[in-house]
Design a protein around this motif. Structure first.
Motif, PDB file in Angstrom:
ATOM      1  N   HIS A   1       0.846  -1.189   0.000  1.00  0.00           N
ATOM      2  CA  HIS A   1       0.000   0.000   0.000  1.00  0.00           C
ATOM      3  C   HIS A   1       0.882   1.239   0.000  1.00  0.00           C
ATOM      4  O   HIS A   1       1.922   1.280   0.661  1.00  0.00           O
ATOM      5  N   LEU A   2       0.454   2.223  -0.750  1.00  0.00           N
ATOM      6  CA  LEU A   2       1.057   3.544  -0.704  1.00  0.00           C
ATOM      7  C   LEU A   2      -0.056   4.568  -0.473  1.00  0.00           C
ATOM      8  O   LEU A   2      -1.163   4.427  -1.008  1.00  0.00           O
ATOM      9  N   PRO A   3       0.224   5.587   0.322  1.00  0.00           N
ATOM     10  CA  PRO A   3      -0.815   6.600   0.525  1.00  0.00           C
ATOM     11  C   PRO A   3      -1.056   7.396  -0.754  1.00  0.00           C
ATOM     12  O   PRO A   3      -0.113   7.778  -1.448  1.00  0.00           O
ATOM     13  N   GLN A   4      -2.315   7.617  -1.041  1.00  0.00           N
ATOM     14  CA  GLN A   4      -2.686   8.472  -2.166  1.00  0.00           C
ATOM     15  C   GLN A   4      -3.195   9.794  -1.597  1.00  0.00           C
ATOM     16  O   GLN A   4      -4.138   9.824  -0.812  1.00  0.00           O
ATOM     17  N   HIS A   5      -2.545  10.885  -1.991  1.00  0.00           N
ATOM     18  CA  HIS A   5      -2.921  12.200  -1.490  1.00  0.00           C
ATOM     19  C   HIS A   5      -3.711  12.965  -2.548  1.00  0.00           C
ATOM     20  O   HIS A   5      -3.478  12.825  -3.750  1.00  0.00           O
ATOM     21  N   ARG A   6      -4.632  13.780  -2.057  1.00  0.00           N
ATOM     22  CA  ARG A   6      -5.439  14.632  -2.924  1.00  0.00           C
ATOM     23  C   ARG A   6      -5.599  16.001  -2.270  1.00  0.00           C
ATOM     24  O   ARG A   6      -5.683  16.100  -1.051  1.00  0.00           O
TER      25      ARG A   6
ATOM     26  N   ILE B   1      -5.948   2.404   2.759  1.00  0.00           N
ATOM     27  CA  ILE B   1      -6.880   1.478   3.415  1.00  0.00           C
ATOM     28  C   ILE B   1      -8.102   2.236   3.932  1.00  0.00           C
ATOM     29  O   ILE B   1      -9.238   1.863   3.682  1.00  0.00           O
ATOM     30  N   GLU B   2      -7.845   3.340   4.653  1.00  0.00           N
ATOM     31  CA  GLU B   2      -8.921   4.192   5.142  1.00  0.00           C
ATOM     32  C   GLU B   2      -8.733   5.607   4.605  1.00  0.00           C
ATOM     33  O   GLU B   2      -7.665   5.968   4.109  1.00  0.00           O
ATOM     34  N   PHE B   3      -9.782   6.402   4.763  1.00  0.00           N
ATOM     35  CA  PHE B   3      -9.749   7.789   4.303  1.00  0.00           C
ATOM     36  C   PHE B   3      -9.484   8.725   5.473  1.00  0.00           C
ATOM     37  O   PHE B   3     -10.116   8.618   6.520  1.00  0.00           O
ATOM     38  N   PHE B   4      -8.544   9.655   5.296  1.00  0.00           N
ATOM     39  CA  PHE B   4      -8.222  10.669   6.299  1.00  0.00           C
ATOM     40  C   PHE B   4      -8.261  12.029   5.609  1.00  0.00           C
ATOM     41  O   PHE B   4      -7.730  12.173   4.502  1.00  0.00           O
ATOM     42  N   ASN B   5      -8.863  13.005   6.257  1.00  0.00           N
ATOM     43  CA  ASN B   5      -8.911  14.321   5.639  1.00  0.00           C
ATOM     44  C   ASN B   5      -8.532  15.410   6.621  1.00  0.00           C
ATOM     45  O   ASN B   5      -8.448  15.190   7.830  1.00  0.00           O
ATOM     46  N   THR B   6      -8.284  16.600   6.101  1.00  0.00           N
ATOM     47  CA  THR B   6      -7.971  17.776   6.898  1.00  0.00           C
ATOM     48  C   THR B   6      -9.191  18.691   6.892  1.00  0.00           C
ATOM     49  O   THR B   6      -9.711  19.020   5.829  1.00  0.00           O
TER      50      THR B   6
END
Length: 235
Positions: free
Chosen positions: A105-110, A215-220
């Motif tokens: 897994h690699l983090p995908q940033h948006r 795996i999960e979604f994290f937001n600011t």
């Protein structure tokens, strides 16, 4: 009747005492009804339903993907009426990964962007006050500190001319997060526009928030965004 509305506006904000031009050609009834001074000109300033006066909500980390019958979540949840929103998917960061290493897994940033344009004359301001007096324009915003990335927040505010395109003044802020010191609190960002010159008729307010999916979604989150026009000037 027009003189009465003019007097009412003057008594409410002490315009004459502060040197604000008050020509007779202004629709003072409209000015009084719109109340352009000392109020937030942005719509829906807290689209995530939170306030900087209380700690940001903690995100429970489970490390478990969503059920197979549910699609993965990539967009933040909130009520974004009044804002124009857009998403920019960023490329995966594979720097620092040795050759031959198997990556699960690699983090995908948006970047998730929210923006508004404020029409200052529609909000009750008039040409002479904008061009001659040039009241201070106070910008304030609060974003959620996190360890998603070194850069998780960008603010861009532009003062625009009558054509809605010409940039007269602008302010950009992109703070760097200290990933070794984590307190999960709200961080304040502010700026005051003054002596910006004549011609300002619109304010374009944009902030970008970084989200992460692995795996999960994290937001600011962001909250209590504001644009306030001041009658008095700082010394």
């Amino acid at each position: 009747m027009a003189a009465e509305w003019k007097q009412k506006c003057d008594s409410e904000w002490a315009l004459g005492a502060n040197g604000v031009p008050m020509p007779d050609g202004v629709d003072w009834k409209y000015v009084c009804e719109k109340k352009p001074f000392e109020r937030n000109l942005l719509q829906n300033p807290s689209p995530y339903g939170v306030s900087h006066k209380t700690p940001p909500p903690e995100h429970p980390v489970t490390g478990v993907p969503p059920p197979s019958h549910q699609p993965p979540r990539f967009e933040p949840e909130g009520h974004f009426s009044g804002w124009s929103t857009s998403t920019e998917v960023l490329p995966y960061d594979t720097s620092g990964i040795p050759p031959g290493v198997v990556i699960c897994h690699l983090p995908q940033h948006r970047w998730f962007s929210l923006e508004q344009r404020v029409d200052l004359k529609a909000e009750g301001l008039w040409d002479q006050v904008l061009d001659e007096f040039q009241p201070e324009i106070v910008i304030e915003d609060w974003y959620e500190e996190s360890q998603l990335h070194k850069y998780i927040y960008v603010l861009e505010v532009k003062l625009l001319g009558a054509d809605g395109k010409t940039v007269i003044k602008e302010h950009t802020c992109s703070p760097e997060e200290d990933l070794e010191c984590y307190s999960h609190t709200w961080k304040k960002v502010s700026h005051v526009f003054s002596n910006y010159g004549p011609g300002v008729r619109y304010i374009h307010f944009l902030h970008k928030l970084k989200n992460k999916f692995m795996i999960e979604f994290f937001n600011t989150k962001v909250t209590d965004s504001s644009i306030v026009i001041k009658v008095t000037k700082s010394v």
